[in-house]
Design a protein around this motif. Structure first.
Motif, PDB file in Angstrom:
ATOM      1  N   LYS A  72       0.880  -1.107   0.000  1.00  0.00           N
ATOM      2  CA  LYS A  72       0.061  -0.074  -0.067  1.00  0.00           C
ATOM      3  C   LYS A  72       0.861   1.310  -0.043  1.00  0.00           C
ATOM      4  CE  LYS A  72      -3.835   2.311   2.313  1.00  0.00           C
ATOM      5  NZ  LYS A  72      -2.996   3.809   2.195  1.00  0.00           N
ATOM      6  N   THR A  73       2.086   1.279   0.932  1.00  0.00           N
ATOM      7  CA  THR A  73       2.859   2.570   0.858  1.00  0.00           C
ATOM      8  C   THR A  73       3.412   2.761  -0.398  1.00  0.00           C
ATOM      9  OG1 THR A  73       3.151   2.044   3.194  1.00  0.00           O
ATOM     10  CG2 THR A  73       4.654   3.249   2.002  1.00  0.00           C
ATOM     11  N   VAL A  74       4.056   1.596  -1.081  1.00  0.00           N
ATOM     12  CA  VAL A  74       4.596   1.780  -2.475  1.00  0.00           C
ATOM     13  C   VAL A  74       3.375   2.310  -3.471  1.00  0.00           C
ATOM     14  CG1 VAL A  74       5.867   0.626  -4.402  1.00  0.00           C
ATOM     15  CG2 VAL A  74       6.372   0.186  -1.923  1.00  0.00           C
ATOM     16  N   SER A  75       2.453   1.646  -3.459  1.00  0.00           N
ATOM     17  CA  SER A  75       1.174   2.163  -4.558  1.00  0.00           C
ATOM     18  C   SER A  75       0.774   3.486  -4.188  1.00  0.00           C
ATOM     19  CB  SER A  75       0.150   1.185  -4.081  1.00  0.00           C
ATOM     20  OG  SER A  75       0.473  -0.338  -4.520  1.00  0.00           O
ATOM     21  N   ASP A  76       0.706   3.918  -2.863  1.00  0.00           N
ATOM     22  CA  ASP A  76       0.497   5.270  -2.804  1.00  0.00           C
ATOM     23  C   ASP A  76       1.259   6.470  -3.609  1.00  0.00           C
ATOM     24  OD1 ASP A  76      -1.772   4.595  -1.346  1.00  0.00           O
ATOM     25  OD2 ASP A  76      -0.914   4.868   0.850  1.00  0.00           O
ATOM     26  N   SER A  77       2.184   6.051  -3.813  1.00  0.00           N
ATOM     27  CA  SER A  77       3.314   6.789  -4.202  1.00  0.00           C
ATOM     28  C   SER A  77       3.153   7.074  -5.728  1.00  0.00           C
ATOM     29  CB  SER A  77       5.007   6.425  -4.173  1.00  0.00           C
ATOM     30  OG  SER A  77       4.866   5.221  -4.887  1.00  0.00           O
ATOM     31  N   SER A  81      -2.426  12.632  -6.525  1.00  0.00           N
ATOM     32  CA  SER A  81      -2.004  13.550  -5.340  1.00  0.00           C
ATOM     33  C   SER A  81      -0.632  13.654  -5.175  1.00  0.00           C
ATOM     34  CB  SER A  81      -2.578  13.509  -3.988  1.00  0.00           C
ATOM     35  OG  SER A  81      -2.668  12.244  -3.681  1.00  0.00           O
ATOM     36  N   THR A  82       0.107  12.364  -5.091  1.00  0.00           N
ATOM     37  CA  THR A  82       1.463  12.290  -4.735  1.00  0.00           C
ATOM     38  C   THR A  82       2.244  12.816  -5.983  1.00  0.00           C
ATOM     39  OG1 THR A  82       1.145  10.555  -3.131  1.00  0.00           O
ATOM     40  CG2 THR A  82       3.357  10.671  -4.097  1.00  0.00           C
ATOM     41  N   LEU A  83       1.938  12.171  -7.252  1.00  0.00           N
ATOM     42  CA  LEU A  83       2.594  12.436  -8.580  1.00  0.00           C
ATOM     43  C   LEU A  83       2.577  14.116  -8.651  1.00  0.00           C
ATOM     44  CD1 LEU A  83       1.493   9.433 -10.457  1.00  0.00           C
ATOM     45  CD2 LEU A  83       3.933  10.097  -9.860  1.00  0.00           C
ATOM     46  N   ILE A  84       1.321  14.624  -8.402  1.00  0.00           N
ATOM     47  CA  ILE A  84       1.213  16.133  -8.810  1.00  0.00           C
ATOM     48  C   ILE A  84       2.105  16.731  -7.864  1.00  0.00           C
ATOM     49  CG2 ILE A  84      -0.423  17.888  -8.638  1.00  0.00           C
ATOM     50  CD1 ILE A  84      -2.642  16.338  -9.346  1.00  0.00           C
ATOM     51  N   ARG A  85       2.274  16.696  -6.671  1.00  0.00           N
ATOM     52  CA  ARG A  85       2.976  17.338  -5.836  1.00  0.00           C
ATOM     53  C   ARG A  85       4.631  17.143  -6.423  1.00  0.00           C
ATOM     54  NH1 ARG A  85       0.404  14.817  -1.613  1.00  0.00           N
ATOM     55  NH2 ARG A  85       1.819  13.302  -1.217  1.00  0.00           N
ATOM     56  N   VAL A 123       4.251  -2.986  -9.950  1.00  0.00           N
ATOM     57  CA  VAL A 123       4.471  -2.980  -8.487  1.00  0.00           C
ATOM     58  C   VAL A 123       3.838  -4.477  -8.052  1.00  0.00           C
ATOM     59  CG1 VAL A 123       4.203  -2.116  -6.386  1.00  0.00           C
ATOM     60  CG2 VAL A 123       4.505  -0.430  -8.481  1.00  0.00           C
ATOM     61  N   MET A 124       4.739  -5.260  -7.656  1.00  0.00           N
ATOM     62  CA  MET A 124       4.373  -6.358  -7.027  1.00  0.00           C
ATOM     63  C   MET A 124       4.555  -6.648  -5.589  1.00  0.00           C
ATOM     64  SD  MET A 124       6.214  -8.900 -10.082  1.00  0.00           S
ATOM     65  CE  MET A 124       7.732  -7.632 -10.073  1.00  0.00           C
ATOM     66  N   GLN A 125       3.783  -7.402  -4.903  1.00  0.00           N
ATOM     67  CA  GLN A 125       3.634  -7.678  -3.651  1.00  0.00           C
ATOM     68  C   GLN A 125       4.382  -9.036  -3.384  1.00  0.00           C
ATOM     69  OE1 GLN A 125       2.389  -6.196  -0.285  1.00  0.00           O
ATOM     70  NE2 GLN A 125       3.919  -7.794   0.185  1.00  0.00           N
ATOM     71  N   MET A 126       5.536  -9.206  -2.606  1.00  0.00           N
ATOM     72  CA  MET A 126       6.072 -10.354  -1.974  1.00  0.00           C
ATOM     73  C   MET A 126       5.735 -10.673  -0.886  1.00  0.00           C
ATOM     74  SD  MET A 126       7.727 -10.948  -5.103  1.00  0.00           S
ATOM     75  CE  MET A 126       8.860 -12.006  -4.983  1.00  0.00           C
ATOM     76  N   GLU A 127       6.381 -11.881  -0.260  1.00  0.00           N
ATOM     77  CA  GLU A 127       6.036 -12.251   1.059  1.00  0.00           C
ATOM     78  C   GLU A 127       6.201 -11.028   1.972  1.00  0.00           C
ATOM     79  OE1 GLU A 127       7.945 -15.835   1.861  1.00  0.00           O
ATOM     80  OE2 GLU A 127       6.975 -16.930   0.331  1.00  0.00           O
TER      81      GLU A 127
END
Length: 313
Positions: A72-77, A81-85, A123-127
């Motif tokens: 979630k943290t990586v996806s939020d980047s 809103s994040t990209l516009i900033r 973007v991939m979620q690993m263990e």
């Protein structure tokens, strides 16, 4: 220190369409130092020094990045809103499964060093961490490149039998008294105080070593080295005498000792960095410590001076 940002740094990929690029006519290639294998586009060859592929004719690459952060943290980047900033823009996104692993594909616009780029990011979620496969090319080439780049990233597979041995490194470095925590793309290596690879361990006590990608724009100057520090730690303060010339393994470079105030804990954190120049690339050695600054600075300097490139026989 944002480790994902060490790496040296932001790698750019361009791709020129070939005559025929059918996936069934090409083979999967594993990327050393990672769990990832893909079917690269035509004219791309393996480039272990950047953890990915380079184009045979163009200044172009595909790169794998690993982060100890959660999905979630990586996806939020990648949110609007994040990209516009950051002066960027989200163009499109959609979910995808990679070997039954949760993933997201993003197409974004970004500005880097005054140039306009379009990026495809898987973007991939690993263990216990997140893996991102990133491609990037000039915006003016989007019509020509977008489809082929997207198709290449969608061939991504997870190679759970991949070799993650220290022997893959192009250099030797002794991390004691720290413990090896993670072999990363490049291949590069991360040591932490407890041998664990997570944000808390990295910020508390860690040391990173790895190569940059080859780049004709590398400048052997204090300004260039300070720019690399700003990429890792924008608010780090270098005290008087904190920047000096250094030579290790017959490579000339610079050492920087800097500090920053952690916004959450209001404590001072040591940021140590050495950049060693070799032809059109450099090696980055970077340490961080949240306490015992003098003791850890001495340890970082000792670790840095164990750095040796592997010579071919």
């Amino acid at each position: 220190m944002r480790v994902a940002g060490l790496c040296f740094i932001y790698v750019v990929m361009f791709f020129v369409a070939g005559c025929s690029d059918r996936k069934e006519q090409r083979e999967y290639i594993s990327i050393p130092g990672t769990l990832i294998k893909i079917i690269p586009p035509e004219e791309f060859t393996l480039a272990p020094d950047i953890g990915g592929f380079k184009h045979n004719r163009l200044t172009a690459s595909i790169m794998v990045q690993e982060s100890p952060k959660d999905f979630k943290t990586v996806s939020d980047s990648y949110t609007d809103s994040t990209l516009i900033r950051q002066g960027g823009e989200l163009l499109t996104s959609f979910p995808i499964a990679v070997d039954s692993t949760e993933a997201m594909m993003y197409k974004t616009f970004r500005v880097s060093q005054g140039l306009n780029f379009v990026q495809w990011s898987l973007v991939m979620q690993m263990e216990d961490h997140v893996v991102t496969v990133i491609s990037s090319y000039l915006k003016q080439n989007d019509r020509e490149l977008s489809g082929r780049v997207k198709e290449a990233l969608m061939t991504t597979r997870i190679d759970r039998n991949a070799d993650h041995k220290k022997s893959l490194l192009s250099f030797i470095i002794e991390g004691e008294p720290l413990k090896q925590a993670k072999l990363l793309q490049g291949p590069s290596i991360m040591f932490t105080g407890n041998g664990e690879w997570n944000d808390q361990s990295i910020f508390q006590l860690s040391f990173f070593a790895g190569p940059s990608l080859e780049n004709a724009m590398v400048e052997r100057s204090p300004d260039f080295v300070m720019g690399q520090l700003r990429n890792i730690c924008a608010d780090c303060k270098v005290e008087k005498g904190g920047l000096k010339e250094i030579s290790i393994d017959s490579l000339d470079g610079y050492e920087i000792v800097s500090y920053r105030i952690d916004s959450a804990t209001h404590t001072q954190r040591l940021k140590y960095q050495v950049v060693l120049f070799e032809d059109t690339r450099y090696y980055l050695l970077a340490g961080t410590a949240s306490e015992h600054h003098e003791e850890n600075l001495s340890a970082f300097r000792t670790i840095a001076h164990t750095f040796r490139r592997k010579r071919s026989v």
